[in-house]
Design a protein around this motif. Structure first.
Motif, PDB file in Angstrom:
ATOM      1  N   THR A  52     -91.166 -10.181 -16.610  1.00 30.23           N
ATOM      2  CA  THR A  52     -91.420  -9.009 -15.769  1.00 30.23           C
ATOM      3  C   THR A  52     -92.589  -8.204 -16.319  1.00 30.23           C
ATOM      4  O   THR A  52     -93.460  -7.740 -15.572  1.00 30.23           O
ATOM      5  N   HIS A  53     -92.626  -8.042 -17.637  1.00 28.45           N
ATOM      6  CA  HIS A  53     -93.726  -7.312 -18.273  1.00 28.45           C
ATOM      7  C   HIS A  53     -95.062  -8.005 -17.978  1.00 28.45           C
ATOM      8  O   HIS A  53     -96.056  -7.337 -17.646  1.00 28.45           O
ATOM      9  N   ALA A  54     -95.101  -9.329 -18.082  1.00 27.24           N
ATOM     10  CA  ALA A  54     -96.336 -10.075 -17.804  1.00 27.24           C
ATOM     11  C   ALA A  54     -96.763  -9.893 -16.348  1.00 27.24           C
ATOM     12  O   ALA A  54     -97.957  -9.721 -16.059  1.00 27.24           O
ATOM     13  N   GLU A  55     -95.808  -9.924 -15.415  1.00 27.43           N
ATOM     14  CA  GLU A  55     -96.134  -9.703 -14.005  1.00 27.43           C
ATOM     15  C   GLU A  55     -96.718  -8.307 -13.782  1.00 27.43           C
ATOM     16  O   GLU A  55     -97.694  -8.143 -13.043  1.00 27.43           O
ATOM     17  N   GLU A  56     -96.131  -7.311 -14.421  1.00 24.70           N
ATOM     18  CA  GLU A  56     -96.615  -5.934 -14.277  1.00 24.70           C
ATOM     19  C   GLU A  56     -98.016  -5.770 -14.864  1.00 24.70           C
ATOM     20  O   GLU A  56     -98.870  -5.102 -14.277  1.00 24.70           O
ATOM     21  N   ALA A  71    -103.876 -12.529  -9.492  1.00 31.60           N
ATOM     22  CA  ALA A  71    -103.400 -12.122 -10.812  1.00 31.60           C
ATOM     23  C   ALA A  71    -101.913 -12.445 -10.882  1.00 31.60           C
ATOM     24  O   ALA A  71    -101.160 -12.102  -9.976  1.00 31.60           O
ATOM     25  N   ARG A  72    -101.516 -13.111 -11.971  1.00 34.57           N
ATOM     26  CA  ARG A  72    -100.112 -13.519 -12.088  1.00 34.57           C
ATOM     27  C   ARG A  72     -99.726 -13.749 -13.533  1.00 34.57           C
ATOM     28  O   ARG A  72    -100.589 -13.849 -14.398  1.00 34.57           O
ATOM     29  N   LYS A  73     -98.421 -13.867 -13.764  1.00 37.78           N
ATOM     30  CA  LYS A  73     -97.940 -14.254 -15.080  1.00 37.78           C
ATOM     31  C   LYS A  73     -98.198 -15.744 -15.247  1.00 37.78           C
ATOM     32  O   LYS A  73     -98.375 -16.477 -14.269  1.00 37.78           O
ATOM     33  N   GLY A  74     -98.245 -16.177 -16.523  1.00 37.03           N
ATOM     34  CA  GLY A  74     -98.471 -17.585 -16.791  1.00 37.03           C
ATOM     35  C   GLY A  74     -97.555 -18.093 -17.882  1.00 37.03           C
ATOM     36  O   GLY A  74     -96.771 -17.337 -18.469  1.00 37.03           O
ATOM     37  N   GLU A  75     -97.653 -19.350 -18.149  1.00 40.30           N
ATOM     38  CA  GLU A  75     -96.877 -19.986 -19.210  1.00 40.30           C
ATOM     39  C   GLU A  75     -97.098 -19.267 -20.532  1.00 40.30           C
ATOM     40  O   GLU A  75     -98.183 -18.755 -20.796  1.00 40.30           O
TER      41      GLU A  75
END
Length: 133
Positions: A52-56, A71-75
């Motif tokens: 969630t932190h990475a998405e934010e 823009a998105r979270k990744g591995e």
């Protein structure tokens, strides 16, 4: 003619440094924030708070950087996050924002181990950013 830049950031609030590094001559920027903001036990448990932190952080960078198309979270593995993004984005340059070794958490240290000077022929430029505050 502008460039296509893939931005991979494991550092919160790195937008000022990244904006300066990217410059104005960009056509398109793609942002990936690897899920590395977690300790060893959280990493083992696949911590949702870190995801969630990475998405934010990805959404925040999307607002702060120029010409962001996605823009998105990744591995958690930075190299794998880069490879995944390059599968759908034709980057001319990869800019990776990292903390210095003495400021990284467990998952972030693991994630940076295989970082290379280029990935799939695209140059990787690492920017080391110290924690603020």
């Amino acid at each position: 003619m502008g460039r296509n830049v893939l931005v991979v950031s494991t550092v919160d609030h790195a937008d000022d440094t990244l904006r300066a590094r990217i410059g104005d001559d960009v056509d398109e920027v793609r942002v990936v924030v690897p899920v590395v903001q977690q300790g060893f036990m959280d990493w083992l448990a696949n911590d949702e708070r870190a995801a969630t932190h990475a998405e934010e952080e990805a959404a925040r960078l999307e607002e702060e950087l120029p010409a962001v198309s996605d823009a998105r979270k990744g591995e958690a593995d930075v190299l794998l996050a880069i490879q995944d993004a390059l599968a759908t984005f034709d980057a001319d340059e990869i800019v990776v924002a990292l903390r210095p070794d003495d400021e990284t958490q467990f998952a972030e240290r693991i994630a940076q181990e295989d970082l290379r000077p280029s990935v799939a022929g695209v140059p990787v430029r690492a920017v080391v950013i110290h924690e603020q505050g």
